[in-house]
Design a protein around this motif. Structure first.
Motif, mmCIF file in Angstrom:
data_model
loop_
_atom_site.group_PDB
_atom_site.id
_atom_site.type_symbol
_atom_site.label_atom_id
_atom_site.label_comp_id
_atom_site.label_asym_id
_atom_site.label_seq_id
_atom_site.Cartn_x
_atom_site.Cartn_y
_atom_site.Cartn_z
ATOM 1 N N ASN A 1 33.458 0.934 64.012
ATOM 2 C CA ASN A 1 32.142 0.345 64.311
ATOM 3 C C ASN A 1 31.351 1.203 65.293
ATOM 4 O O ASN A 1 30.788 0.726 66.280
ATOM 5 N N GLY A 2 31.314 2.495 64.992
ATOM 6 C CA GLY A 2 30.458 3.413 65.726
ATOM 7 C C GLY A 2 31.071 4.062 66.938
ATOM 8 O O GLY A 2 30.399 4.845 67.624
ATOM 9 N N LEU A 3 32.350 3.821 67.229
ATOM 10 C CA LEU A 3 32.961 4.382 68.439
ATOM 11 C C LEU A 3 33.630 5.733 68.219
ATOM 12 O O LEU A 3 33.745 6.514 69.168
ATOM 13 N N MET A 4 34.101 6.022 67.000
ATOM 14 C CA MET A 4 34.913 7.227 66.815
ATOM 15 C C MET A 4 34.150 8.488 67.195
ATOM 16 O O MET A 4 34.689 9.371 67.865
ATOM 17 N N PHE A 5 32.905 8.601 66.796
ATOM 18 C CA PHE A 5 32.103 9.794 67.101
ATOM 19 C C PHE A 5 30.834 9.398 67.855
ATOM 20 O O PHE A 5 29.734 9.851 67.555
ATOM 21 N N ASP A 6 31.023 8.548 68.833
ATOM 22 C CA ASP A 6 29.891 8.078 69.632
ATOM 23 C C ASP A 6 29.360 9.223 70.495
ATOM 24 O O ASP A 6 30.049 10.207 70.771
ATOM 25 N N THR A 7 28.127 9.065 70.951
ATOM 26 C CA THR A 7 27.522 10.069 71.826
ATOM 27 C C THR A 7 27.765 9.774 73.291
ATOM 28 O O THR A 7 27.266 10.485 74.163
ATOM 29 N N VAL B 1 41.900 18.566 64.674
ATOM 30 C CA VAL B 1 41.699 18.135 63.292
ATOM 31 C C VAL B 1 41.430 16.643 63.245
ATOM 32 O O VAL B 1 41.779 15.899 64.168
ATOM 33 N N TYR B 2 40.835 16.213 62.152
ATOM 34 C CA TYR B 2 40.535 14.809 61.912
ATOM 35 C C TYR B 2 41.088 14.411 60.549
ATOM 36 O O TYR B 2 40.887 15.124 59.562
ATOM 37 N N GLU B 3 41.797 13.293 60.501
ATOM 38 C CA GLU B 3 42.309 12.747 59.241
ATOM 39 C C GLU B 3 41.184 11.959 58.592
ATOM 40 O O GLU B 3 40.921 10.815 58.946
ATOM 41 N N MET B 4 40.522 12.589 57.619
ATOM 42 C CA MET B 4 39.272 12.017 57.135
ATOM 43 C C MET B 4 39.404 11.368 55.758
ATOM 44 O O MET B 4 38.391 10.897 55.209
ATOM 45 N N THR B 5 40.612 11.303 55.224
ATOM 46 C CA THR B 5 40.831 10.475 54.045
ATOM 47 C C THR B 5 42.246 9.940 54.098
ATOM 48 O O THR B 5 43.179 10.646 54.459
ATOM 49 N N GLN B 6 42.380 8.665 53.791
ATOM 50 C CA GLN B 6 43.681 7.992 53.800
ATOM 51 C C GLN B 6 43.535 6.694 53.041
ATOM 52 O O GLN B 6 42.516 6.425 52.411
ATOM 53 N N ILE B 7 44.567 5.889 53.121
ATOM 54 C CA ILE B 7 44.638 4.678 52.321
ATOM 55 C C ILE B 7 43.559 3.661 52.666
ATOM 56 O O ILE B 7 43.171 2.840 51.829
ATOM 57 N N GLU C 1 34.745 10.814 54.369
ATOM 58 C CA GLU C 1 33.872 11.986 54.373
ATOM 59 C C GLU C 1 32.432 11.602 54.699
ATOM 60 O O GLU C 1 31.834 12.115 55.629
ATOM 61 N N THR C 2 31.881 10.699 53.901
ATOM 62 C CA THR C 2 30.489 10.321 54.099
ATOM 63 C C THR C 2 30.247 8.951 53.487
ATOM 64 O O THR C 2 31.162 8.311 52.955
ATOM 65 N N HIS C 3 29.019 8.490 53.573
ATOM 66 C CA HIS C 3 28.628 7.158 53.106
ATOM 67 C C HIS C 3 27.309 7.300 52.353
ATOM 68 O O HIS C 3 26.467 8.132 52.728
ATOM 69 N N LYS D 1 28.050 7.400 63.294
ATOM 70 C CA LYS D 1 29.082 7.714 64.279
ATOM 71 C C LYS D 1 30.494 7.465 63.748
ATOM 72 O O LYS D 1 31.444 7.398 64.518
ATOM 73 N N GLU D 2 30.610 7.358 62.407
ATOM 74 C CA GLU D 2 31.890 6.982 61.812
ATOM 75 C C GLU D 2 32.422 7.965 60.781
ATOM 76 O O GLU D 2 33.619 7.929 60.485
ATOM 77 N N TYR D 3 31.596 8.813 60.210
ATOM 78 C CA TYR D 3 32.005 9.635 59.074
ATOM 79 C C TYR D 3 32.014 11.119 59.431
ATOM 80 O O TYR D 3 31.196 11.594 60.219
ATOM 81 N N ALA D 4 32.951 11.831 58.800
ATOM 82 C CA ALA D 4 33.213 13.222 59.184
ATOM 83 C C ALA D 4 31.999 14.119 59.002
ATOM 84 O O ALA D 4 31.676 14.929 59.877
ATOM 85 N N ARG D 5 31.329 14.014 57.852
ATOM 86 C CA ARG D 5 30.210 14.924 57.580
ATOM 87 C C ARG D 5 29.126 14.787 58.633
ATOM 88 O O ARG D 5 28.611 15.785 59.154
ATOM 89 N N GLU D 6 28.771 13.559 58.953
ATOM 90 C CA GLU D 6 27.726 13.329 59.948
ATOM 91 C C GLU D 6 28.207 13.729 61.338
ATOM 92 O O GLU D 6 27.438 14.269 62.143
ATOM 93 N N ALA D 7 29.487 13.467 61.637
ATOM 94 C CA ALA D 7 30.018 13.817 62.959
ATOM 95 C C ALA D 7 30.001 15.321 63.181
ATOM 96 O O ALA D 7 29.672 15.795 64.283
ATOM 97 N N LEU D 8 30.340 16.082 62.145
ATOM 98 C CA LEU D 8 30.296 17.535 62.272
ATOM 99 C C LEU D 8 28.879 18.006 62.602
ATOM 100 O O LEU D 8 28.690 18.924 63.422
ATOM 101 N N ALA D 9 27.877 17.390 61.972
ATOM 102 C CA ALA D 9 26.487 17.761 62.254
ATOM 103 C C ALA D 9 26.068 17.310 63.648
ATOM 104 O O ALA D 9 25.366 18.031 64.372
ATOM 105 N N ARG D 10 26.503 16.118 64.047
ATOM 106 C CA ARG D 10 26.171 15.628 65.383
ATOM 107 C C ARG D 10 26.806 16.507 66.452
ATOM 108 O O ARG D 10 26.243 16.707 67.539
ATOM 109 N N GLY D 11 27.987 17.042 66.140
ATOM 110 C CA GLY D 11 28.624 17.954 67.081
ATOM 111 C C GLY D 11 27.784 19.190 67.331
ATOM 112 O O GLY D 11 27.712 19.697 68.461
#
Length: 650
Positions: free
Chosen positions: A280-286, A308-314, A319-321, A353-363
């Protein structure tokens, strides 16, 4: 997009990765000595008569030092020693998990036999640190557990068949962050069993068992979980007990614990975040968990401890939304986007603030502001299975947890993975919505703890959603289009460029980055549809932006006037498909057509297979029609995601 171009190295220099490892200063001194005719470094004999400066060898592989092998594994597997597995029916311990990963036939907890099509190359048993081993201790009526009032009470409930009451009792303690056992000696005895199991099953060169555990931070039901993975053997790992959510739910405190481990043992350890879609927005918060803004110190520590980030699992693909990537036709893949762990619904502003693709760009945007990128992570997949069985193929899916194993009838589809803890069914996720993902894939020279861990550290790793595709990418300034077909593709890639996970610095004036990419299908799986590059950058307005480019594809398809590539088609018929479409291997060359040398950017590769049946389709073929909900996914497309390559203008 497929323009001609070239490729150099990070600072325009040639990267000499083909080295002569014996010609070090130390070796030169030894050669000058007349005291010894032969010197041994480890188990490698160096004979002075064999050493000639600048000598060329007929065999081109003697001095090869770059990673030349690909290894498939799972860094996130739970056994009965995790309370949320053992207390709900999982009876298989770490030994069973390692045996299964090695390719042995294992009877699952419900009773079905299971076996992998091929063994894994590496495995991390990552049981939850919180009350580690509670279920096995109850099963064996452990005297130290029974000596504790809470331990006696939960033990007696389980033995009386009141499993749900016992589980709720434990869950209440977890929610209140009040350790009901709080006995380091007891925890140490259980941790020693897990460490010993990993030591016993570690066989370098065959199957590598890395030590690890999961730190299960869930503030207010928001997922901030990390797998902690060690490079070291049991003699170091066994000196500490795992850091748990009872100790702290702040990642910065976990990093401090990791720092103390390295300081005191001389070892090496990393943390692997996962499940950002449930944060809920905490993983890649600013901001940090304590509310303070991200500063240089925080950014450096996060990048250092979490490479590294585990960006796909059960629990959903991360990756993205579709709301973040509306122009990406493949963005809507197994979404778990209703809320957190049952306490709060999702709102749109949380998604970036939750998905890898956006987090990489926010970084990149954060780096532009403070000079350090806290979200500079490689990308892997893993299972997060709680069955002790690391299954990732759709036709061999043993579920998320024991109630969802084959043979559990309708519970296999209806089991609640995310429960309606407070707000009702709006947030509930059932087992039919799980995916068989995923795998972590490492490029290394040997299958050992050190080599696998080091590949993660340098981010030369990638994720798949379960398929064993082989994917490789290099970036630079002077590659040419036909070089992707060279037999020495990898040698040239390392010699004149950088691999996934690396940095590409400013190149020659007027040049744009060029990429060489190869993808090879799983030999026991589906053909490939296409290779894509996902690019992220920070625009002149300071906002992070992402875009997907089709690079190479199977067949004679051509993009339409808007640049959209037609679908590959589908051969799926129930639980059957054929490889009469797609391609077994695809090679791609790409030069960035929109490159701005003044803008920071990242690039990662996504490879898509042709459509194949999902595990639900295989289930219906085996068990018969299952009256599944209308949104049940019967056809899916496995995919791979590489770690990014980062471009910096400085």
């Amino acid at each position: 997009m497929l323009a001609a171009g070239g490729y150099a190295n990070q600072r325009g220099e040639k990267a000499m990765l083909k080295s002569f490892p014996i010609l070090t200063t130390g070796a030169a001194l030894l050669l000058a000595s007349t005291a010894m005719a032969q010197t041994y470094t480890g188990d490698i004999a160096i004979d002075e008569e064999d050493v000639v400066l600048g000598q060329r060898h007929y065999s081109p592989y003697l001095d090869e030092s770059y990673p030349n092998r690909v290894f498939f594994g799972d860094t996130h597997l739970h056994t009965s020693y995790s309370t949320d597995a053992g207390m709900i029916g999982n009876s298989l311990g770490p030994d069973d998990a390692f045996r299964f990963a090695r390719g042995e036939k294992v009877r699952a907890s419900v009773g079905e036999y299971a076996q992998l099509i091929r063994p894994l190359d590496f495995l991390v048993v990552a049981d939850h640190a919180e009350n580690l081993g509670l279920a096995p201790m109850i099963a064996e009526s452990n005297p130290a557990l029974l000596a504790l009032p809470w331990g006696r009470e939960v033990h007696d409930l389980v033995k009386a068949g009141q499993l749900n009451e016992a589980y709720v009792m434990w869950g209440t303690a977890m929610a209140e962050l009040a350790d009901p056992i709080d006995d380091d000696d007891l925890t140490r005895s259980i941790w020693a069993r897990i460490v010993e199991s990993a030591e016993r099953f570690n066989e370098p060169g065959v199957v590598t068992s890395l030590h690890g555990f999961e730190w299960t931070s869930s503030p207010d039901g928001n997922n901030l979980h990390r797998v902690v993975m060690f490079r070291d053997d049991g003699d170091k790992v066994g000196t500490r007990i795992p850091f748990s959510n009872y100790d702290s739910n702040d990642p910065e405190d976990l990093w401090a614990w990791m720092q103390s481990y390295e300081d005191e043992t001389g070892g090496s350890v990393m943390a692997i975040p996962h499940g950002g879609n449930l944060s809920n927005g905490l993983m890649f918060d600013t901001v940090r968990l304590n509310g303070e803004p991200i500063d240089i110190d925080y950014a450096e520590r996060r990048a250092r401890w979490e490479p590294v980030y585990e960006m796909t699992q059960i629990k959903g693909d991360g990756e993205t939304h579709p709301m973040l990537s509306p122009n990406d036709e493949f963005a809507d893949y197994y979404r778990w986007d209703r809320g957190n762990f049952g306490f709060e619904l999702k709102t749109p502003e949380m998604l970036p603030k939750e998905y890898a693709r956006e987090a990489l760009a926010r970084g990149l945007a954060i780096e532009e502001e403070i000079g350090v990128n806290p979200f500079k992570f490689g990308q892997i997949g893993s299972t997060d299975s709680h069955t002790s069985l690391a299954t990732t193929r759709e036709d061999n899916y043993f579920g998320k947890a024991t109630p969802g194993e084959p043979g559990t009838a309708s519970e296999r589809y209806n089991e609640l993975i995310i429960q309606d803890a407070i707000i009702g069914d709006e947030v509930a996720i059932r087992h039919y919505e799980t995916l068989a993902s995923g795998l972590a894939v490492a490029w290394a020279r040997e299958n050992t703890r050190a080599e696998i861990w080091d590949a993660f550290q340098r981010k030369e790793v990638y994720a798949t959603t379960g398929s064993r595709m082989v994917v490789r990418v290099f970036a630079g300034w002077n590659f040419e289009e036909d070089e992707v077909h060279r037999p020495d593709f990898a040698a040239e890639g390392y010699d004149r460029g950088v691999p996934m996970g690396a940095d590409l610095f400013a190149g020659p004036d007027g040049a744009a980055p060029t990429f060489m990419i190869r993808a090879l299908r799983d030999p026991d799986g589906a053909n490939l549809d296409r290779i894509q590059i996902v690019k992220g950058w920070v625009g002149d307005d300071g906002e992070p932006t992402t875009k997907v480019f089709d690079v190479a594809w199977s067949g004679d398809r051509e993009p339409d006037a808007e640049g959209n590539l037609p679908p590959v088609g589908s051969t799926v018929d129930g639980a059957d498909f054929t490889n009469t479409i797609g391609a077994a291997a695809i090679g791609g060359y790409w030069e960035d057509p929109e490159f701005d040398p003044t803008q920071r950017a990242y690039y990662y590769v996504r490879v898509l297979e042709i459509p194949t049946p999902s595990w639900l389709a295989y289930d219906e073929a085996f068990y018969g029609p299952q009256d599944l909900p209308d949104d049940a996914m019967m056809v899916q497309q496995d995919r791979a995601y590489t770690s990014p390559i980062w471009y910096s203008p400085f």
